[in-house]
Design a protein around this motif. Structure first.
Motif, PDB file in Angstrom:
ATOM      1  N   THR A  24      57.593  82.789 -15.640  1.00  0.00           N
ATOM      2  CA  THR A  24      57.350  84.239 -15.685  1.00  0.00           C
ATOM      3  C   THR A  24      58.274  84.949 -16.659  1.00  0.00           C
ATOM      4  O   THR A  24      58.263  86.178 -16.721  1.00  0.00           O
ATOM      5  CB  THR A  24      57.535  84.847 -14.282  1.00  0.00           C
ATOM      6  OG1 THR A  24      58.859  84.559 -13.812  1.00  0.00           O
ATOM      7  CG2 THR A  24      56.521  84.269 -13.304  1.00  0.00           C
TER       8      THR A  24
ATOM      9  N   GLU B  75      63.272  82.774 -13.412  1.00  0.00           N
ATOM     10  CA  GLU B  75      62.135  83.259 -14.197  1.00  0.00           C
ATOM     11  C   GLU B  75      61.666  82.190 -15.176  1.00  0.00           C
ATOM     12  O   GLU B  75      60.459  82.011 -15.387  1.00  0.00           O
ATOM     13  CB  GLU B  75      62.535  84.524 -14.964  1.00  0.00           C
ATOM     14  CG  GLU B  75      63.002  85.683 -14.101  1.00  0.00           C
ATOM     15  CD  GLU B  75      61.855  86.371 -13.385  1.00  0.00           C
ATOM     16  OE1 GLU B  75      60.696  86.054 -13.669  1.00  0.00           O
ATOM     17  OE2 GLU B  75      62.148  87.235 -12.526  1.00  0.00           O
TER      18      GLU B  75
ATOM     19  N   ALA C 180      57.736  90.733 -22.027  1.00  0.00           N
ATOM     20  CA  ALA C 180      56.658  91.598 -22.525  1.00  0.00           C
ATOM     21  C   ALA C 180      56.755  93.020 -21.996  1.00  0.00           C
ATOM     22  O   ALA C 180      56.044  93.915 -22.481  1.00  0.00           O
ATOM     23  CB  ALA C 180      55.303  91.004 -22.160  1.00  0.00           C
ATOM     24  N   LEU C 181      57.593  93.244 -21.018  1.00  0.00           N
ATOM     25  CA  LEU C 181      57.744  94.590 -20.460  1.00  0.00           C
ATOM     26  C   LEU C 181      58.381  95.532 -21.479  1.00  0.00           C
ATOM     27  O   LEU C 181      59.234  95.113 -22.267  1.00  0.00           O
ATOM     28  CB  LEU C 181      58.605  94.538 -19.197  1.00  0.00           C
ATOM     29  CG  LEU C 181      58.035  93.792 -17.994  1.00  0.00           C
ATOM     30  CD1 LEU C 181      59.078  93.740 -16.874  1.00  0.00           C
ATOM     31  CD2 LEU C 181      56.767  94.467 -17.480  1.00  0.00           C
TER      32      LEU C 181
ATOM     33  N   GLU D 207      58.082  84.987 -19.904  1.00  0.00           N
ATOM     34  CA  GLU D 207      57.301  85.647 -20.944  1.00  0.00           C
ATOM     35  C   GLU D 207      56.794  87.000 -20.484  1.00  0.00           C
ATOM     36  O   GLU D 207      56.782  87.985 -21.249  1.00  0.00           O
ATOM     37  CB  GLU D 207      56.129  84.756 -21.375  1.00  0.00           C
ATOM     38  CG  GLU D 207      56.525  83.481 -22.100  1.00  0.00           C
ATOM     39  CD  GLU D 207      57.025  82.404 -21.144  1.00  0.00           C
ATOM     40  OE1 GLU D 207      56.958  82.630 -19.919  1.00  0.00           O
ATOM     41  OE2 GLU D 207      57.498  81.359 -21.617  1.00  0.00           O
ATOM     42  N   ASN D 208      56.352  87.076 -19.228  1.00  0.00           N
ATOM     43  CA  ASN D 208      55.897  88.362 -18.697  1.00  0.00           C
ATOM     44  C   ASN D 208      57.049  89.367 -18.636  1.00  0.00           C
ATOM     45  O   ASN D 208      56.865  90.564 -18.891  1.00  0.00           O
ATOM     46  CB  ASN D 208      55.298  88.184 -17.301  1.00  0.00           C
ATOM     47  CG  ASN D 208      54.072  87.291 -17.302  1.00  0.00           C
ATOM     48  OD1 ASN D 208      53.359  87.212 -18.312  1.00  0.00           O
ATOM     49  ND2 ASN D 208      53.812  86.617 -16.183  1.00  0.00           N
ATOM     50  N   LEU D 209      58.248  88.889 -18.292  1.00  0.00           N
ATOM     51  CA  LEU D 209      59.403  89.767 -18.223  1.00  0.00           C
ATOM     52  C   LEU D 209      59.754  90.315 -19.597  1.00  0.00           C
ATOM     53  O   LEU D 209      60.072  91.507 -19.749  1.00  0.00           O
ATOM     54  CB  LEU D 209      60.596  89.009 -17.626  1.00  0.00           C
ATOM     55  CG  LEU D 209      61.883  89.801 -17.388  1.00  0.00           C
ATOM     56  CD1 LEU D 209      61.656  90.875 -16.334  1.00  0.00           C
ATOM     57  CD2 LEU D 209      63.008  88.876 -16.949  1.00  0.00           C
TER      58      LEU D 209
END
Length: 379
Positions: free
Chosen positions: A215, A210, A221-222, A217-219
């Motif tokens: 990715t 990741e 943000a969940l 940061e997207n993880l």
């Protein structure tokens, strides 16, 4: 433009050494792996194990029995840790792997020796690993017979020896693997090695993948807790592990004829706990590594002592005490005892309870470390 300029070459060398110094995991691997291999292969590995634990079953303490026991100990292979115990207790000790041999000397042994009625002793050997028992069994008959002749000479004089004395018969019973088939020992162990190599390595790259792909940061943000993210990353590998277990077990039975003597439900429960421990360990590695290459290096750094010190590649009891202590701290060691005990010995839950408890302890410890490390990563 010159093809080779020393100042440009020097600048490139300095740059590479600086990067090598910053990549501490790779630098530690370059120095640590050769050192570990040198120490393990030089000091810890022994294909001819000595001082193997043994139990003595007898109701007699006459001089001939003592002579046999002393002769066996003098070979260097036998170390009697349990003396004058019952046959039932000895059977339990060899079932759970506490002893490698059970030596049974009948109560009328002395009388048979004196009356030349061909006395017998029974040696039961744990042959789940044929290489462990082979050396000790090969010296058995000659050493025991010579000890008996010497004791007869001391008791009855030289005339008894000249007359031939009593011909000792050593009956050897190779338990759990009478034919000494190497595959019966190797194939169940391969189940643990394959699971460790794949589960640890794949999960070790779970977070680092990741980060490298951008990715992470997207993880983060969940709307998910660290525990939910961790379980979501590692549980899919249980499906992969289940597939590997099915393939290995079917191949072990169909291709190699490995006996499935124990309860398969107990075996599958032990495998599940072992896989969970490996997944959480790999996830811990993924929180320590910065790149997938570092995650693979950490995994390999763990593989090497596990394979060498667990009893898979070399006899566990052939290693010195410090190496056995390290081996006891490895999950693979306990899993090998569990899977070989259930598949070859037909061990029940009581017999392998200590191995199950150790695997549960590893799983809880690695899960806690993974969660703590992941929380720090989030911070």
């Amino acid at each position: 433009m010159r093809w080779l300029a020393w100042h440009r070459l020097w600048a490139m060398l300095v740059k590479e050494f600086v990067q090598m110094r910053r990549d501490r995991v790779t630098f530690a691997m370059m120095l640590g792996v050769p050192l570990i291999q040198l120490v393990l292969f030089g000091f810890a590995i022994n294909n001819d194990p000595k001082k193997l634990p043994a139990a003595l079953v007898t109701t007699s303490e006459d001089q001939f029995t003592r002579a046999i026991v002393t002769a066996l100990e003098n070979t260097g292979y036998y170390r009697f840790t349990h003396i004058l115990i019952s046959a039932e207790k000895a059977d339990l000790l060899i079932d759970n792997g506490t002893v490698s041999f059970v030596v049974t000397i009948p109560s009328d042994f002395a009388r048979r020796v004196m009356t030349e009625e061909r006395p017998q002793i029974l040696i039961e050997a744990d042959a789940t690993d044929p290489s462990v028992a082979s050396g000790a069994i090969s010296t058995l008959s000659t050493v025991s017979a010579n000890a008996l002749r010497r004791e007869l000479a001391a008791t009855a004089g030289a005339g008894a020896v000249a007359g031939g004395g009593a011909a000792l018969e050593a009956v050897v019973h190779r338990r759990y693997n009478p034919e000494g088939v190497t595959q019966f020992n190797i194939v169940p162990g391969l189940l643990g090695v394959i699971l460790q190599m794949t589960m640890v390595m794949m999960t070790a790259m779970a977070l680092t993948r990741e980060v490298e792909r951008g990715t992470m940061e997207n993880l983060l943000a969940l709307p998910a807790t660290p525990l939910e993210i961790m379980l979501g990353k590692v549980l899919p590998f249980l499906v992969v592990g289940a597939g590997q277990v099915v393939v290995v077990l079917v191949a072990a039975r169909v291709l190699f004829g490995v006996p499935m003597a124990g309860d398969m439900r107990l075996l599958l429960a032990g495998i599940l706990i072992f896989v969970l421990a490996l997944i959480f360990l790999g996830y811990t590695f993924s929180t320590l590594a910065r790149t997938q290459m570092q995650a693979m290096q950490l995994s390999f750094f763990f593989f090497l002592p596990s394979i060498l010190l667990s009893g898979f590649a070399f006899p566990f009891r052939g290693m010195p005490g410090w190496a056995q202590a390290i081996g006891e701290a490895l999950p693979l060691t306990h899993f090998l005892r569990l899977v070989r005990g259930v598949m070859l010995k037909g061990a029940d839950l009581h017999t392998v309870s200590s191995q199950i408890a150790a695997l549960i302890g590893f799983a809880v410890l690695f899960a806690a470390l993974a969660l703590i490390r992941f929380r720090r990563t989030l911070d």
